[in-house]
Design a protein around this motif. Sequence first.
Motif, PDB file in Angstrom:
ATOM      1  N   MET A   1     -10.439  16.144  28.439  1.00  0.00           N
ATOM      2  CA  MET A   1     -10.665  14.914  29.194  1.00  0.00           C
ATOM      3  C   MET A   1     -11.771  14.087  28.530  1.00  0.00           C
ATOM      4  SD  MET A   1     -11.683  14.488  33.229  1.00  0.00           S
ATOM      5  CE  MET A   1     -13.293  15.255  33.016  1.00  0.00           C
ATOM      6  N   GLY A   2     -11.471  12.815  28.340  1.00  0.00           N
ATOM      7  CA  GLY A   2     -12.491  11.891  27.886  1.00  0.00           C
ATOM      8  C   GLY A   2     -13.348  11.438  29.053  1.00  0.00           C
ATOM      9  N   VAL A   3     -14.640  11.302  28.826  1.00  0.00           N
ATOM     10  CA  VAL A   3     -15.581  10.806  29.828  1.00  0.00           C
ATOM     11  C   VAL A   3     -16.373   9.668  29.191  1.00  0.00           C
ATOM     12  CG1 VAL A   3     -17.556  11.341  31.312  1.00  0.00           C
ATOM     13  CG2 VAL A   3     -15.766  13.061  30.945  1.00  0.00           C
ATOM     14  N   TYR A   4     -16.346   8.511  29.853  1.00  0.00           N
ATOM     15  CA  TYR A   4     -17.007   7.325  29.301  1.00  0.00           C
ATOM     16  C   TYR A   4     -17.739   6.616  30.428  1.00  0.00           C
ATOM     17  CZ  TYR A   4     -17.402   2.634  27.224  1.00  0.00           C
ATOM     18  OH  TYR A   4     -17.864   1.420  26.767  1.00  0.00           O
ATOM     19  N   THR A   5     -19.028   6.361  30.215  1.00  0.00           N
ATOM     20  CA  THR A   5     -19.852   5.724  31.249  1.00  0.00           C
ATOM     21  C   THR A   5     -19.788   4.201  31.211  1.00  0.00           C
ATOM     22  OG1 THR A   5     -21.744   6.120  29.756  1.00  0.00           O
ATOM     23  CG2 THR A   5     -21.462   7.629  31.615  1.00  0.00           C
ATOM     24  N   GLY A   6     -18.856   3.642  30.474  1.00  0.00           N
ATOM     25  CA  GLY A   6     -18.584   2.210  30.544  1.00  0.00           C
ATOM     26  C   GLY A   6     -19.702   1.323  30.031  1.00  0.00           C
ATOM     27  N   ASP A   7     -20.390   1.756  28.989  1.00  0.00           N
ATOM     28  CA  ASP A   7     -21.537   0.988  28.513  1.00  0.00           C
ATOM     29  C   ASP A   7     -21.140  -0.346  27.896  1.00  0.00           C
ATOM     30  OD1 ASP A   7     -23.882   3.068  28.831  1.00  0.00           O
ATOM     31  OD2 ASP A   7     -22.179   4.148  27.995  1.00  0.00           O
ATOM     32  N   ALA A   8     -19.885  -0.496  27.455  1.00  0.00           N
ATOM     33  CA  ALA A   8     -19.423  -1.758  26.878  1.00  0.00           C
ATOM     34  C   ALA A   8     -18.552  -2.558  27.841  1.00  0.00           C
ATOM     35  CB  ALA A   8     -18.667  -1.498  25.576  1.00  0.00           C
ATOM     36  N   LEU A   9     -18.528  -2.144  29.100  1.00  0.00           N
ATOM     37  CA  LEU A   9     -17.773  -2.897  30.099  1.00  0.00           C
ATOM     38  C   LEU A   9     -18.429  -4.248  30.383  1.00  0.00           C
ATOM     39  CD1 LEU A   9     -16.704  -0.420  32.944  1.00  0.00           C
ATOM     40  CD2 LEU A   9     -15.202  -1.747  31.476  1.00  0.00           C
ATOM     41  N   HIS A  10     -17.675  -5.098  31.075  1.00  0.00           N
ATOM     42  CA  HIS A  10     -18.213  -6.370  31.584  1.00  0.00           C
ATOM     43  C   HIS A  10     -18.080  -6.345  33.112  1.00  0.00           C
ATOM     44  CE1 HIS A  10     -18.260  -7.973  27.501  1.00  0.00           C
ATOM     45  NE2 HIS A  10     -17.027  -7.509  27.362  1.00  0.00           N
ATOM     46  N   PRO A  11     -19.173  -6.104  33.873  1.00  0.00           N
ATOM     47  CA  PRO A  11     -20.526  -5.810  33.424  1.00  0.00           C
ATOM     48  C   PRO A  11     -20.663  -4.359  32.971  1.00  0.00           C
ATOM     49  CG  PRO A  11     -20.429  -5.746  35.800  1.00  0.00           C
ATOM     50  CD  PRO A  11     -19.073  -6.183  35.350  1.00  0.00           C
ATOM     51  N   PRO A  12     -21.708  -4.058  32.179  1.00  0.00           N
ATOM     52  CA  PRO A  12     -21.872  -2.702  31.671  1.00  0.00           C
ATOM     53  C   PRO A  12     -22.036  -1.677  32.795  1.00  0.00           C
ATOM     54  CG  PRO A  12     -23.263  -4.238  30.460  1.00  0.00           C
ATOM     55  CD  PRO A  12     -22.727  -4.983  31.643  1.00  0.00           C
ATOM     56  N   ARG A  13     -21.475  -0.499  32.563  1.00  0.00           N
ATOM     57  CA  ARG A  13     -21.643   0.673  33.424  1.00  0.00           C
ATOM     58  C   ARG A  13     -21.185   0.419  34.863  1.00  0.00           C
ATOM     59  NH1 ARG A  13     -24.693   4.569  30.910  1.00  0.00           N
ATOM     60  NH2 ARG A  13     -25.374   5.499  32.878  1.00  0.00           N
ATOM     61  N   ALA A  14     -20.159  -0.418  34.987  1.00  0.00           N
ATOM     62  CA  ALA A  14     -19.631  -0.713  36.316  1.00  0.00           C
ATOM     63  C   ALA A  14     -18.773   0.412  36.869  1.00  0.00           C
ATOM     64  CB  ALA A  14     -18.822  -2.016  36.284  1.00  0.00           C
ATOM     65  N   GLY A  15     -18.526   1.436  36.082  1.00  0.00           N
ATOM     66  CA  GLY A  15     -17.753   2.565  36.548  1.00  0.00           C
ATOM     67  C   GLY A  15     -17.706   3.651  35.492  1.00  0.00           C
ATOM     68  N   VAL A  16     -17.239   4.827  35.899  1.00  0.00           N
ATOM     69  CA  VAL A  16     -17.106   5.972  35.008  1.00  0.00           C
ATOM     70  C   VAL A  16     -15.626   6.230  34.778  1.00  0.00           C
ATOM     71  CG1 VAL A  16     -17.561   8.434  34.697  1.00  0.00           C
ATOM     72  CG2 VAL A  16     -19.245   6.998  35.863  1.00  0.00           C
ATOM     73  N   CYS A  17     -15.223   6.276  33.510  1.00  0.00           N
ATOM     74  CA  CYS A  17     -13.823   6.520  33.167  1.00  0.00           C
ATOM     75  C   CYS A  17     -13.622   8.005  32.900  1.00  0.00           C
ATOM     76  CB  CYS A  17     -13.440   5.700  31.930  1.00  0.00           C
ATOM     77  SG  CYS A  17     -11.660   5.682  31.622  1.00  0.00           S
ATOM     78  N   LEU A  18     -12.650   8.601  33.587  1.00  0.00           N
ATOM     79  CA  LEU A  18     -12.285  10.008  33.430  1.00  0.00           C
ATOM     80  C   LEU A  18     -10.833  10.038  32.956  1.00  0.00           C
ATOM     81  CD1 LEU A  18     -13.804  11.241  36.808  1.00  0.00           C
ATOM     82  CD2 LEU A  18     -14.896  11.342  34.548  1.00  0.00           C
ATOM     83  N   GLN A  19     -10.607  10.473  31.703  1.00  0.00           N
ATOM     84  CA  GLN A  19      -9.306  10.337  31.061  1.00  0.00           C
ATOM     85  C   GLN A  19      -8.742  11.686  30.611  1.00  0.00           C
ATOM     86  OE1 GLN A  19      -9.686   7.444  27.719  1.00  0.00           O
ATOM     87  NE2 GLN A  19     -11.813   7.280  28.396  1.00  0.00           N
ATOM     88  N   PRO A  20      -8.052  12.416  31.479  1.00  0.00           N
ATOM     89  CA  PRO A  20      -7.371  13.627  31.009  1.00  0.00           C
ATOM     90  C   PRO A  20      -6.249  13.234  30.046  1.00  0.00           C
ATOM     91  CG  PRO A  20      -7.533  13.554  33.414  1.00  0.00           C
ATOM     92  CD  PRO A  20      -7.870  12.195  32.911  1.00  0.00           C
ATOM     93  N   SER A  21      -6.171  13.916  28.908  1.00  0.00           N
ATOM     94  CA  SER A  21      -5.199  13.471  27.906  1.00  0.00           C
ATOM     95  C   SER A  21      -5.061  14.484  26.795  1.00  0.00           C
ATOM     96  CB  SER A  21      -5.637  12.130  27.309  1.00  0.00           C
ATOM     97  OG  SER A  21      -6.779  12.296  26.484  1.00  0.00           O
ATOM     98  N   ALA A  22      -4.179  14.142  25.839  1.00  0.00           N
ATOM     99  CA  ALA A  22      -4.116  14.858  24.572  1.00  0.00           C
ATOM    100  C   ALA A  22      -5.446  14.689  23.841  1.00  0.00           C
ATOM    101  CB  ALA A  22      -2.975  14.303  23.721  1.00  0.00           C
ATOM    102  N   TRP A  23      -5.717  15.587  22.902  1.00  0.00           N
ATOM    103  CA  TRP A  23      -6.983  15.535  22.193  1.00  0.00           C
ATOM    104  C   TRP A  23      -6.970  14.413  21.158  1.00  0.00           C
ATOM    105  CZ3 TRP A  23      -9.532  20.902  21.072  1.00  0.00           C
ATOM    106  CH2 TRP A  23      -9.504  21.681  22.240  1.00  0.00           C
ATOM    107  N   PRO A  24      -8.102  13.759  20.946  1.00  0.00           N
ATOM    108  CA  PRO A  24      -8.177  12.693  19.941  1.00  0.00           C
ATOM    109  C   PRO A  24      -7.732  13.189  18.568  1.00  0.00           C
ATOM    110  CG  PRO A  24     -10.171  12.757  21.275  1.00  0.00           C
ATOM    111  CD  PRO A  24      -9.387  13.967  21.631  1.00  0.00           C
TER     112      PRO A  24
END
Length: 317
Positions: A264-287
């Motif tokens: 699972m990918g975990v991303y704290t949304g630092d490049a979002l507009h606005p920044p860090r407006a949410g946490v992305c939880l992405q279960p998936s195949a491996w990069p």
Amino acid sequence: MDAYTLGDGKGTDIVVWTYGATLVEVRVPDRDGHSDNVAHRLPTLADYADRDTNAYVGATVGRFCRNVAHGTITLDGVRHTLDRNAGPHHLHGGTHGFDRLVWREAGTERTEDHVTLTLALDSPDGDQGYPGDLHVETVYRLDRETTLTVAFRATTTAPTVVGLTNHTFWNLAGAGAGTGRTADRHHLAVNATRALRFDGDQVPLPGPPSPVTGTPLHLTGADPLGELRVDNFYVLDDPRSWAADLHDPASGRHLRLSTDQSGMGVYTGDALHPPRAGVCLQPSAWPDAPNRPDFPSARLDPGETYTATTRYVFSVR
């Protein structure tokens, strides 16, 4: 584009758009019974269509999510060049990935226990460089136990690679938290003690996953996220039991995620507009799995069916 609203009759509703098979809103009650949207959303459809403002917010991402190094894959000795939309690399399905397309409704169902929406897409051979005609379905199901299930299915006419995910950014404080809200006060636990190591282009480095125990990346939920920046891929320990717990003490809302995916990918949304407006939880195949024989395979052959299922259980504490 069409919009669908699914409700459980008890204060939980979701909104799904056919553009990108996107999860636009998830409205769930807080501890006082007030329902609010806990999925970061953009103001207008134009914002979703603008790559500068849309970091795949809420979308179904594919044909292969995350990074494919140097935009190439080799299947049965044949080298395929994919669309390179992240410098020399391929990211999240390419410039015109599944998040940029309008899906069609393939069915709805309503029973005493749940409501279901199925969206479908046909990706032709050569789309973004991928081989094979691919038929894809995204299924959204909401049941009366306040559980949202997001499932993917795909079949192909030729050997190809597939890895689909949902890219929602979660903020359990809700839209009522005000402009500029962040998820910094959320507590996040991830059921993993290992994570991949990346280079500066988010391509996995050679070698096995690295232990995170005792490092800032060991997310146990004991403390708020604060200013911790996370953009990593975790190797899950027991994802069918649980993969992640996200909790907002202020609203009392709690989200438990389980999945049949091994990472699972975990991303704290630092490049979002606005920044860090949410946490992305992405279960998936491996990069970069198509180029890493030491990673779980992302290959799909004719006669097989790709499936991936994630469940989001909402509650209050």
